[in-house]
Design an enzyme around this catalytic site. Structure first.
Site, mmCIF file in Angstrom:
data_model
loop_
_atom_site.group_PDB
_atom_site.id
_atom_site.type_symbol
_atom_site.label_atom_id
_atom_site.label_comp_id
_atom_site.label_asym_id
_atom_site.label_seq_id
_atom_site.Cartn_x
_atom_site.Cartn_y
_atom_site.Cartn_z
ATOM 1 N N ASP A 284 -27.499 -13.830 16.841
ATOM 2 C CA ASP A 284 -27.876 -14.767 15.772
ATOM 3 C C ASP A 284 -26.668 -15.293 14.988
ATOM 4 O O ASP A 284 -25.624 -14.657 14.907
ATOM 5 C CB ASP A 284 -28.881 -14.128 14.799
ATOM 6 C CG ASP A 284 -28.414 -12.800 14.221
ATOM 7 O OD1 ASP A 284 -27.705 -12.055 14.924
ATOM 8 O OD2 ASP A 284 -28.756 -12.501 13.062
ATOM 9 N N HIS B 186 -18.326 -13.742 8.096
ATOM 10 C CA HIS B 186 -19.237 -14.459 7.194
ATOM 11 C C HIS B 186 -18.500 -15.475 6.307
ATOM 12 O O HIS B 186 -19.055 -15.939 5.315
ATOM 13 C CB HIS B 186 -20.076 -13.494 6.324
ATOM 14 C CG HIS B 186 -20.980 -12.599 7.143
ATOM 15 N ND1 HIS B 186 -22.095 -11.990 6.614
ATOM 16 C CD2 HIS B 186 -20.938 -12.229 8.446
ATOM 17 C CE1 HIS B 186 -22.697 -11.272 7.576
ATOM 18 N NE2 HIS B 186 -21.992 -11.407 8.686
ATOM 19 N N GLU C 54 -29.818 -9.953 13.966
ATOM 20 C CA GLU C 54 -29.127 -8.736 13.508
ATOM 21 C C GLU C 54 -28.807 -8.792 12.026
ATOM 22 O O GLU C 54 -28.694 -7.762 11.370
ATOM 23 C CB GLU C 54 -27.831 -8.544 14.331
ATOM 24 C CG GLU C 54 -27.101 -7.237 14.047
ATOM 25 C CD GLU C 54 -26.259 -7.248 12.782
ATOM 26 O OE1 GLU C 54 -26.179 -6.213 12.105
ATOM 27 O OE2 GLU C 54 -25.681 -8.301 12.442
ATOM 28 N N GLU C 55 -28.669 -10.020 11.483
ATOM 29 C CA GLU C 55 -28.178 -10.189 10.104
ATOM 30 C C GLU C 55 -29.245 -9.865 9.063
ATOM 31 O O GLU C 55 -29.670 -10.732 8.300
ATOM 32 C CB GLU C 55 -27.642 -11.618 9.906
ATOM 33 C CG GLU C 55 -26.497 -12.013 10.839
ATOM 34 C CD GLU C 55 -25.160 -11.360 10.480
ATOM 35 O OE1 GLU C 55 -25.115 -10.592 9.497
ATOM 36 O OE2 GLU C 55 -24.183 -11.613 11.191
HETATM 37 NI NI NI Z 1 -21.953 -9.128 13.106
#
Ligand code: NI
Length: 390
Positions: free
Chosen positions: A79, A363, A137-138
């Site tokens: 993702d 990020h 996953e986030e």
């Molecule tokens: Ni990651």
């Protein structure tokens, strides 16, 4: 056994083209429709048994060796994040407000490369490889969704492996650490209720804003005064919301944040101190506090034997790499849910290159990896699986 490093370097063009394509077309958690379509197509081309729609957009493929034996699960997350990319790269995101800012585009490309590498070696494999491409996953629960859809059954894996490309460290660095490596994470929310009123008449109110300020200060002692200095833990208040007008003391204030720990007993202690302090300070200040603490993931804990196996493979395969055997991070990972029941090893492969300006942290809107890390990650993953199955 194949020379996995030179074989993965031969596949570099393939790996890079995939990574750049996924980078250009990022998809948020549980929306990885195009992404999982390409993954399924690539795995089908190898003649593998492919299942789609596992955990909504997840893909699972089984690569069977010519002889029976244990099953090894290898997991790659896919993702992207709701971030507007700030990059001049020709492969920059085509989707406004969405980008691969954590390297999961690289993970997918590595996973498909590993599938090719192990496919070449399948006549020597005693057992099977379960390739798992995980959505969301986030912090959205992708691992749990796949587990609910049976990813850990039929066959039930005996061992598990996962990798993260890691921009905190340069290319040429890897880490294989036994024991806990990523923290257990919780989200907390504190709702403070006081009594609002005129900003010029604070004595007639029970002010939730000053109460919030006292709570934020007091919470700094959870880590510094309530847990052992030899144990890692974090309490971060990351959101404060109260009031609108300059002359109105509001009725309520809301705080949000995260707690990170490695050990269950430290986690328990932090939560107890946290609760006591929030309740106590609120009472003292004449406000009421409601606390909600929600667990996101347990800690990622590497099985010592699995870590020893991967470490041995890494030292042979990548002798010129710096191998770190004690690296840990307070970040969290939902691979923890798969590794809770299956002995596993989660390793990191350095992907930063400061000279090329590729060292923004995960990020960040300018996040990018040095693609030289891709064949290294693929080779280490494939060779570790081969070590377990040959
Ligand atoms: Ni990651």
């Amino acid at each position: 056994m194949l020379d996995f490093l030179s074989e993965s370097r031969k596949l570099f063009e393939y790996t890079r083209a995939l990574r750049r394509d996924f980078h250009r077309h990022p998809e948020l958690g549980f929306h990885e429709v195009r992404t999982s379509g390409i993954i399924a197509q690539e795995l089908n081309q190898l003649g593998l048994e492919v299942k789609t729609g596992i955990g909504r957009t997840g893909v699972v493929a089984l690569l069977e060796g010519d002889q029976p034996g244990p099953a090894v699960l290898i997991r790659f997350d896919m993702d992207a994040l709701p971030i507007q990319e700030e990059s001049e790269a020709e492969y920059a995101s085509d989707v406004p407000g969405v980008m691969h800012a954590c390297g999961h585009d690289g993970h997918i490309a590595v996973g498909l490369t590993v599938a090719r590498l192990l496919h070449q070696q399948r006549s020597d494999l005693k057992g099977s490889v379960k390739l798992v491409f995980q959505p969301a996953e986030e912090g959205l629960g992708g691992a749990e969704a796949m587990i609910k859809d049976g990813v850990l059954t039929n066959p039930q894996p005996d061992a598990s492996l996962a990798v993260h490309l890691w921009n905190e460290k340069p290319v040429g660095w890897i880490s294989v650490t036994p024991g806990p490596i990523m923290a257990a994470a919780e989200i907390f929310q504190i709702s403070l209720r006081g009594k609002g009123g005129h900003g010029a008449q604070p004595h007639l109110t029970q002010d939730p804003v000053t109460t919030a300020a006292q709570i934020i200060s007091a919470l700094q002692t959870v880590v510094s005064r309530n847990t052992s200095p030899l144990e890692a833990s974090v309490v971060s208040v990351t959101s404060v919301k109260a009031g609108e007008a300059f002359n109105v003391i509001p009725n309520t204030a809301d705080l949000k944040g995260t707690i990170r720990t490695f050990k269950p007993e430290v986690r328990q202690q932090v939560i107890e101190s946290f609760t006591r302090i929030v309740k106590g300070v609120s009472n003292a200040m004449g406000c009421q506090a409601e606390i909600e603490i929600q667990s996101i993931t347990p800690a990622v804990i590497n099985d010592p034997q699995m870590a020893a196996t991967v470490l041995k493979v890494a030292r042979n395969l990548l002798p010129d790499h710096e191998v770190d055997t004690s690296y840990m991070t307070m970040g969290s990972e939902d691979m923890a849910f798969m590794m809770k029941d299956i002995p596993g090893c989660y390793f990191f492969v350095g992907s930063a290159n400061p000279e090329k300006g590729m060292d923004a942290s995960h990020h960040h809107p300018r996040f990018d990896i040095d693609e030289a890390s891709l064949p290294q990650a693929a080779a280490l993953m494939a060779a570790s699986v081969a070590k377990l199955l040959i």
